[in-house]
Structure formats: C-alpha cells, structure tokens
Design a protein around this motif. Structure first.
Motif, PDB file in Angstrom:
ATOM      1  N   LYS A  50      27.997  82.657 -63.305  1.00 25.53           N
ATOM      2  CA  LYS A  50      27.254  81.390 -63.446  1.00 25.53           C
ATOM      3  C   LYS A  50      27.508  80.488 -62.237  1.00 25.53           C
ATOM      4  O   LYS A  50      26.566  80.015 -61.594  1.00 25.53           O
ATOM      5  CB  LYS A  50      27.689  80.677 -64.720  1.00 25.53           C
TER       6      LYS A  50
ATOM      7  N   LEU B 230      24.660  79.382 -59.303  1.00 28.27           N
ATOM      8  CA  LEU B 230      24.260  77.971 -59.208  1.00 28.27           C
ATOM      9  C   LEU B 230      24.447  77.416 -57.791  1.00 28.27           C
ATOM     10  O   LEU B 230      23.930  76.359 -57.460  1.00 28.27           O
ATOM     11  CB  LEU B 230      25.018  77.125 -60.233  1.00 28.27           C
TER      12      LEU B 230
ATOM     13  N   ARG C 246      25.854  70.142 -63.206  1.00 29.30           N
ATOM     14  CA  ARG C 246      26.685  69.551 -62.153  1.00 29.30           C
ATOM     15  C   ARG C 246      26.296  70.084 -60.763  1.00 29.30           C
ATOM     16  O   ARG C 246      26.276  69.344 -59.785  1.00 29.30           O
ATOM     17  CB  ARG C 246      28.155  69.895 -62.473  1.00 29.30           C
TER      18      ARG C 246
ATOM     19  N   PRO D 115      34.015  62.516 -60.090  1.00 29.60           N
ATOM     20  CA  PRO D 115      33.439  61.753 -58.977  1.00 29.60           C
ATOM     21  C   PRO D 115      32.850  62.660 -57.902  1.00 29.60           C
ATOM     22  O   PRO D 115      33.111  63.863 -57.890  1.00 29.60           O
ATOM     23  CB  PRO D 115      34.650  60.988 -58.423  1.00 29.60           C
ATOM     24  N   ILE D 116      32.049  62.078 -56.983  1.00 28.40           N
ATOM     25  CA  ILE D 116      31.497  62.867 -55.869  1.00 28.40           C
ATOM     26  C   ILE D 116      31.914  62.262 -54.523  1.00 28.40           C
ATOM     27  O   ILE D 116      31.248  62.450 -53.513  1.00 28.40           O
ATOM     28  CB  ILE D 116      29.955  63.011 -55.953  1.00 28.40           C
ATOM     29  N   ASP D 117      33.035  61.512 -54.550  1.00 32.43           N
ATOM     30  CA  ASP D 117      33.445  60.833 -53.312  1.00 32.43           C
ATOM     31  C   ASP D 117      33.700  61.816 -52.167  1.00 32.43           C
ATOM     32  O   ASP D 117      33.438  61.493 -51.007  1.00 32.43           O
ATOM     33  CB  ASP D 117      34.694  59.983 -53.572  1.00 32.43           C
TER      34      ASP D 117
ATOM     35  N   SER E  94      37.765  70.687 -53.194  1.00 30.97           N
ATOM     36  CA  SER E  94      36.681  70.655 -54.188  1.00 30.97           C
ATOM     37  C   SER E  94      35.700  71.802 -53.925  1.00 30.97           C
ATOM     38  O   SER E  94      35.252  71.997 -52.790  1.00 30.97           O
ATOM     39  CB  SER E  94      35.953  69.309 -54.087  1.00 30.97           C
TER      40      SER E  94
ATOM     41  N   GLY F 140      32.530  72.142 -55.155  1.00 31.68           N
ATOM     42  CA  GLY F 140      31.195  71.622 -54.859  1.00 31.68           C
ATOM     43  C   GLY F 140      31.127  70.966 -53.486  1.00 31.68           C
ATOM     44  O   GLY F 140      30.140  71.150 -52.759  1.00 31.68           O
TER      45      GLY F 140
ATOM     46  N   GLU G  41      37.653  79.518 -53.825  1.00 30.18           N
ATOM     47  CA  GLU G  41      37.138  80.246 -54.987  1.00 30.18           C
ATOM     48  C   GLU G  41      36.228  81.407 -54.540  1.00 30.18           C
ATOM     49  O   GLU G  41      35.540  81.306 -53.516  1.00 30.18           O
ATOM     50  CB  GLU G  41      36.332  79.275 -55.879  1.00 30.18           C
TER      51      GLU G  41
ATOM     52  N   THR H 196      40.788  76.129 -64.346  1.00 31.19           N
ATOM     53  CA  THR H 196      40.689  75.076 -65.369  1.00 31.19           C
ATOM     54  C   THR H 196      39.698  75.462 -66.466  1.00 31.19           C
ATOM     55  O   THR H 196      39.880  75.116 -67.631  1.00 31.19           O
ATOM     56  CB  THR H 196      40.275  73.723 -64.739  1.00 31.19           C
ATOM     57  N   ASP H 197      38.652  76.212 -66.094  1.00 24.76           N
ATOM     58  CA  ASP H 197      37.637  76.574 -67.091  1.00 24.76           C
ATOM     59  C   ASP H 197      38.201  77.485 -68.185  1.00 24.76           C
ATOM     60  O   ASP H 197      37.612  77.573 -69.270  1.00 24.76           O
ATOM     61  CB  ASP H 197      36.435  77.248 -66.412  1.00 24.76           C
TER      62      ASP H 197
ATOM     63  N   HIS I 133      41.435  69.084 -64.149  1.00 25.22           N
ATOM     64  CA  HIS I 133      40.803  68.121 -65.048  1.00 25.22           C
ATOM     65  C   HIS I 133      41.860  67.707 -66.070  1.00 25.22           C
ATOM     66  O   HIS I 133      42.000  68.330 -67.123  1.00 25.22           O
ATOM     67  CB  HIS I 133      39.581  68.732 -65.743  1.00 25.22           C
TER      68      HIS I 133
HETATM   69  C1  UD1 Z   1      33.277  73.761 -60.007  1.00 21.08           C
HETATM   70  C2  UD1 Z   1      32.804  74.632 -61.143  1.00 21.08           C
HETATM   71  C3  UD1 Z   1      33.520  74.294 -62.430  1.00 21.08           C
HETATM   72  C4  UD1 Z   1      35.028  74.297 -62.230  1.00 21.08           C
HETATM   73  C5  UD1 Z   1      35.428  73.450 -61.026  1.00 21.08           C
HETATM   74  C6  UD1 Z   1      36.911  73.559 -60.683  1.00 21.08           C
HETATM   75  C7  UD1 Z   1      30.494  75.072 -60.561  1.00 21.08           C
HETATM   76  C8  UD1 Z   1      29.070  74.885 -60.919  1.00 21.08           C
HETATM   77  N1  UD1 Z   1      31.377  74.442 -61.336  1.00 21.08           N
HETATM   78  O1  UD1 Z   1      32.907  72.423 -60.338  1.00 21.08           O
HETATM   79  O2  UD1 Z   1      33.160  75.245 -63.420  1.00 21.08           O
HETATM   80  O3  UD1 Z   1      35.651  73.762 -63.380  1.00 21.08           O
HETATM   81  O4  UD1 Z   1      34.689  73.883 -59.864  1.00 21.08           O
HETATM   82  O5  UD1 Z   1      37.262  74.867 -60.425  1.00 21.08           O
HETATM   83  O6  UD1 Z   1      30.828  75.788 -59.645  1.00 21.08           O
HETATM   84  N2  UD1 Z   1      36.731  65.800 -57.305  1.00 21.08           N
HETATM   85  C9  UD1 Z   1      36.826  64.521 -56.805  1.00 21.08           C
HETATM   86  N3  UD1 Z   1      35.849  64.097 -55.942  1.00 21.08           N
HETATM   87  C10 UD1 Z   1      34.806  64.888 -55.596  1.00 21.08           C
HETATM   88  C11 UD1 Z   1      34.710  66.195 -56.119  1.00 21.08           C
HETATM   89  C12 UD1 Z   1      35.686  66.618 -56.980  1.00 21.08           C
HETATM   90  O7  UD1 Z   1      37.761  63.790 -57.092  1.00 21.08           O
HETATM   91  O8  UD1 Z   1      33.961  64.441 -54.803  1.00 21.08           O
HETATM   92  C13 UD1 Z   1      37.754  66.286 -58.254  1.00 21.08           C
HETATM   93  C14 UD1 Z   1      37.161  66.509 -59.645  1.00 21.08           C
HETATM   94  O9  UD1 Z   1      37.134  65.323 -60.387  1.00 21.08           O
HETATM   95  C15 UD1 Z   1      38.082  67.538 -60.214  1.00 21.08           C
HETATM   96  C16 UD1 Z   1      38.470  68.363 -58.998  1.00 21.08           C
HETATM   97  O10 UD1 Z   1      38.188  67.562 -57.854  1.00 21.08           O
HETATM   98  O11 UD1 Z   1      39.242  66.913 -60.738  1.00 21.08           O
HETATM   99  C17 UD1 Z   1      37.749  69.670 -58.918  1.00 21.08           C
HETATM  100  O12 UD1 Z   1      36.375  69.468 -58.810  1.00 21.08           O
HETATM  101  P1  UD1 Z   1      35.440  70.454 -58.010  1.00 21.08           P
HETATM  102  O13 UD1 Z   1      36.240  71.560 -57.411  1.00 21.08           O
HETATM  103  O14 UD1 Z   1      34.570  69.660 -57.130  1.00 21.08           O
HETATM  104  O15 UD1 Z   1      34.567  71.057 -59.185  1.00 21.08           O
HETATM  105  P2  UD1 Z   1      33.003  71.261 -59.236  1.00 21.08           P
HETATM  106  O16 UD1 Z   1      32.513  71.788 -57.931  1.00 21.08           O
HETATM  107  O17 UD1 Z   1      32.360  70.086 -59.836  1.00 21.08           O
END
Ligand code: UD1
Length: 436
Positions: free
Chosen positions: A26, A30, A95, A125-127, A167, A169, A193, A310-311, A334
């Motif tokens: 998945k 995505l 997301r 957040p997306i900072d 991160s 994403g 990852e 974490t998932d 998380h």
């Molecule tokens: C992706 C996965 C999700 C998984 C996560 C962590 C996809 C579609 N989803 O989500 O299933 O649980 O990775 O392995 O691939 N953070 C910030 N600021 C940001 C971005 C993230 O503080 O701008 C923090 C988040 O709040 C979180 C941590 O970083 O605590 C991990 O987030 P991130 O790795 O970005 O997860 P996603 O890409 O959203």
C-alpha cells in the motif's frame, strides 16, 4: 461502497493454519502513482493491491487530467497533467496525497493542494515537507486548509538538504521535487524505508538518476531527457506480511507467508523468533509454526526502518497480551498511537503506563466484545484480538481495513478463521466482494 455500520463477526479461539500470498505494498503504490504522473506515455504498476486508497488516488489523478485504470492486479496510468490544483474531495481521504505537492511543483513550479487526510493517529504535521520546499526557493503558505506553493525561480536549483527527522513522506516529496531541479540535490538523514527504494527504482527506470536510496544520503542528479512512464512491479507489503505473521503466532497456528522480501520484515521475524515461535526463511517464503509453543514476552520500540514499524505497533500490543510475563511497548514515531488500548480494555485487556512505555502483563484472557477501529492498523489489531478472545466479537471499521489490506477477510477465511462480514441493517452476510 461499504457502509460504516458494516462489521466483521469473529468467533475467537481457533488456530490459524495455511498459506497466504502477500499483496503489493500500500505505502509503496501510494508513492509510485504520484511519481508516474511526472512522466509521459503509458505506465503500468504490476502486483498492485486491490485497496480503496488506490481508488482515492484514481480520483486525485482524474482531477489533474490523468487516467488511472485498475485491471486485475495491475494499474495503468496515462495522460498528461493539465491542472496544478486539487480539491478536498479525494485528497482528504489519504495522507500520501501530500506527494502531489512535489509532483505539481516539479511539473509547473506551482501547486495548490489541500492538507491531506489519512489515519487519525495523532498529530501529523507537514513542516518537514515545507522546509524542503523552502530550501528549493519555493514559497509556501497554508490558507483555509490549502497548501499553496510557488517557486521563486523555475526550474529551481538542486540543494543540499538535511531533514531534522527521516520522514518517509518528506523524503519522497524531496525526491519528486529534486527530479526537476537543474543541478544535483543531496538529501541527508533521508528515510530508509523499502518504499523509498521502490520509488527510486521506478523514477530511475523513468529517466531520473537517483543513488543512495535505502541509505541516509540520497543523491538526485539532473536528467536532460523527459521522464517516460514504464512498467514496474510493486514490492510486497511488509506490513501485511507482519500482520499475518503476528496473527498466526498469537493463535498458535502455523503456515507459510509467501511473496515476502524477508529483509523487510526482519524486525518482526526476530521478535517472534525471540518470543519462541519457530520461523524459517526460504527465498520469498516465511515458514511459521507456533503450535505448542509458550510465547515469551516481547520488547518493542517503533522506530524508523529498519526499526520496528509503528504501523505494526497496535498488532504487537495485542500479541503481547498472549505472552507469558511482562512485555514493553513504546512508539517513538507516533507517541499517541494507542487508541487501540481503550477499545481493547472492553475485552478485558489491562495495561499500565510507565513514562512513555506501555506495560502489558500476560497471559490475559480476553472476552469477545463489540469494538470499533478508527484507523487501518487499529481496526486490524482489534480483529486480531477477537481471534484470540473467548466467544464472539463484532469489529466495526472494515472501511479502514479495506483502505490498506487487499482481500483481508477472504485471506483470513483462507487461514481457517471463523469470520464473516455482516451488514448491520439487513443482518445478512455480505456476498464477498472481490476486495473484501
Ligand atoms: C508513512 C506511512 C505510514 C507510516 C509512517 C511512518 C505512507 C502512505 N504512510 O507516513 O504508514 O506510519 O510513514 O513509518 O507511506 N513528521 C513531522 N513533520 C513532517 C512529517 C512528519 O513532524 O513534516 C513526523 C510525524 O508526525 C511522525 C513522524 O514524523 O511522528 C513520521 O512521519 P512520516 O515518516 O512523515 O510518515 P508519513 O510519510 O506520513
């Protein structure tokens, strides 16, 4: 479209036995679908999972002028991006839709994308994404729930970018944006990852020159030619594989998990083996046998890959209730992702908190109950709890499960689980749809 009132009826107490073939990832698909949007021509993703998040992606692509068609287990993408703005209709469902910021910026130097949706598992957040864009000289502002971005110069120059946290994403967005830069970009402290590696393989096959994916330093060189869509096989879903490994183990079952990349689930197989479960790995098959074994407690800390995902933390939490002794669970990604504990307490499961650790003393006898999962992994963890609980349970939240698990109920049935999908209004078992 399934109604939210639909529930999974589960009769607990049966050991799962049999073989299961893992579907495509998945989280990978995505990111691969947005990446495909950067190219021209026809693109095909094989080993595609049949999940509703791909349907949401189809809606997003439709809004910017690209066609996505699902054919059996593959996804075909064609057409060109003609708009640089997205509405909330589909973006709010997932997301990963924030990756369209990177896609539209790489194409037009401008993007308007609503803040994305996805699982409610705490603050997301997306900072870091916005920090990445800022490094490329892209101005961003959030207005009325929309992220509005515009490059001060387009094409922009490549950059050296250090991510404060790896991160997933933000790393993917950085790779997408960097693919359109006119000089080399280096991402430091990148996420490692397997989905990042899968994305780099696809982008390279389309014409980018990315190296280092899967390590903390990723280099993206400029490409003179236009990106062209190709055919690409999606990697197996390590989270689905991990889910079924825990389910077979906790029910004291046995079987073979097929179509896995064992290295992607090493954190799971190590924990299960240390807990006393017999695990053997041969090529892409994992043989698991938990019959007659007493499960030792586990110590799980969710971390970025190759750490424990974490998932799978909610699923490991349920597993720990059937281990003899004290298990410790911690989620550093998380930290608030413990909604499952409140629902599980309705089955009689107890836990204590010591600082940021969740302590679970097993073995605990769970009793069947009516529970609701409000995100993908939570809902699946409740189904897993129902499989080991005494009596019958009703688990609501199938709509969440179908966002990320291909043929979840059918696969469980194939392992001998006593499960069925019930429509609350008619109290009838729903005829099994292809992707339930
Ligand atoms: C992706 C996965 C999700 C998984 C996560 C962590 C996809 C579609 N989803 O989500 O299933 O649980 O990775 O392995 O691939 N953070 C910030 N600021 C940001 C971005 C993230 O503080 O701008 C923090 C988040 O709040 C979180 C941590 O970083 O605590 C991990 O987030 P991130 O790795 O970005 O997860 P996603 O890409 O959203």
């Amino acid at each position: 479209m399934l109604k939210n009132e639909t529930y999974i009826k589960v009769k607990g107490g049966k050991a799962l036995k049999g073989n299961i073939k893992i579907s495509g990832s998945k989280n990978s698909i995505l990111a691969l679908i947005p990446a495909m949007c950067l190219g021209d021509g026809v693109g095909v993703l094989t080993n595609a999972p049949l999940i509703s998040d791909v349907e949401a992606m189809k809606g997003i692509l439709g809004e910017i002028g690209i066609q996505l068609n699902c054919e059996s287990n593959s996804v075909r993408i064609e057409g060109n991006i003609i708009y640089n703005e997205l509405s909330k209709q589909y973006v709010s469902k997932i997301r990963a839709s924030n990756l369209f910021l990177g896609v539209l910026l790489a194409k037009f130097g401008k993007a308007v994308v609503p803040l994305s949706g996805g699982d409610k598992i705490g603050n997301r957040p997306i900072d870091i994404h916005l920090y990445v864009f800022d490094k490329f000289g892209i101005k961003t502002k959030v207005v009325d729930g929309f992220v509005k971005c515009e490059a001060t110069q387009f094409p922009y120059k490549g950059q050296n970018i250090f991510l404060r946290f790896p991160s997933v994403g933000a790393t993917e967005n950085a790779m997408l944006v960097a693919s359109a830069a006119d000089s080399e970009t280096i991402i430091y402290n990148a996420a490692m990852e397997p989905e990042i590696v899968d994305l780099a393989i696809l982008l390279n096959s389309m014409g980018t020159r990315i190296s280092g994916a899967g390590t903390p330093v990723i280099r993206i060189k400029t490409s003179d030619s236009k990106l062209v869509r190709t055919s690409h096989e999606v990697i197996p879903d390590r989270l689905e594989a991990g889910t079924f490994l825990f389910m077979l183990a906790v029910t004291k079952g046995r079987g073979i998990i097929k179509n896995v990349i064992p290295e992607h689930v090493i954190s799971v197989t190590s924990i299960l083996a240390d807990s006393g479960v017999d695990i053997k790995i041969e090529d892409s098959n994992i043989f698991i046998d938990a019959t007659n074994c007493e499960l030792s407690p586990i110590h799980v800390e969710a971390l970025p890959f190759p750490g424990f995902p974490t998932d799978l933390q909610p699923i490991a939490t349920v597993y720990s209730s059937h281990c003899i002794g004290m298990s410790i669970i911690k989620d550093t990604i998380h930290t608030e992702r413990f909604n499952h504990l409140y629902e599980l307490s309705r089955m009689g499961m107890v836990h204590t908190n010591i600082a940021t650790n969740i302590i679970i003393e097993g073995i605990q006898n769970l009793a069947g109950a009516s529970l609701e999962g409000t995100d993908i992994r939570m809902a699946v963890s409740l189904v897993m709890a129902a499989l080991i609980a005494e009596g019958e349970s009703k688990i609501y939240g199938l709509n969440h499960i179908l966002r990320g698990y291909d043929n979840f109920v059918k696969k469980l049935m194939g392992l001998g689980a006593e499960v069925s999908v019930i429509d609350k209004d008619t109290i009838e078992t729903i005829v099994q749809k292809k992707c339930i």
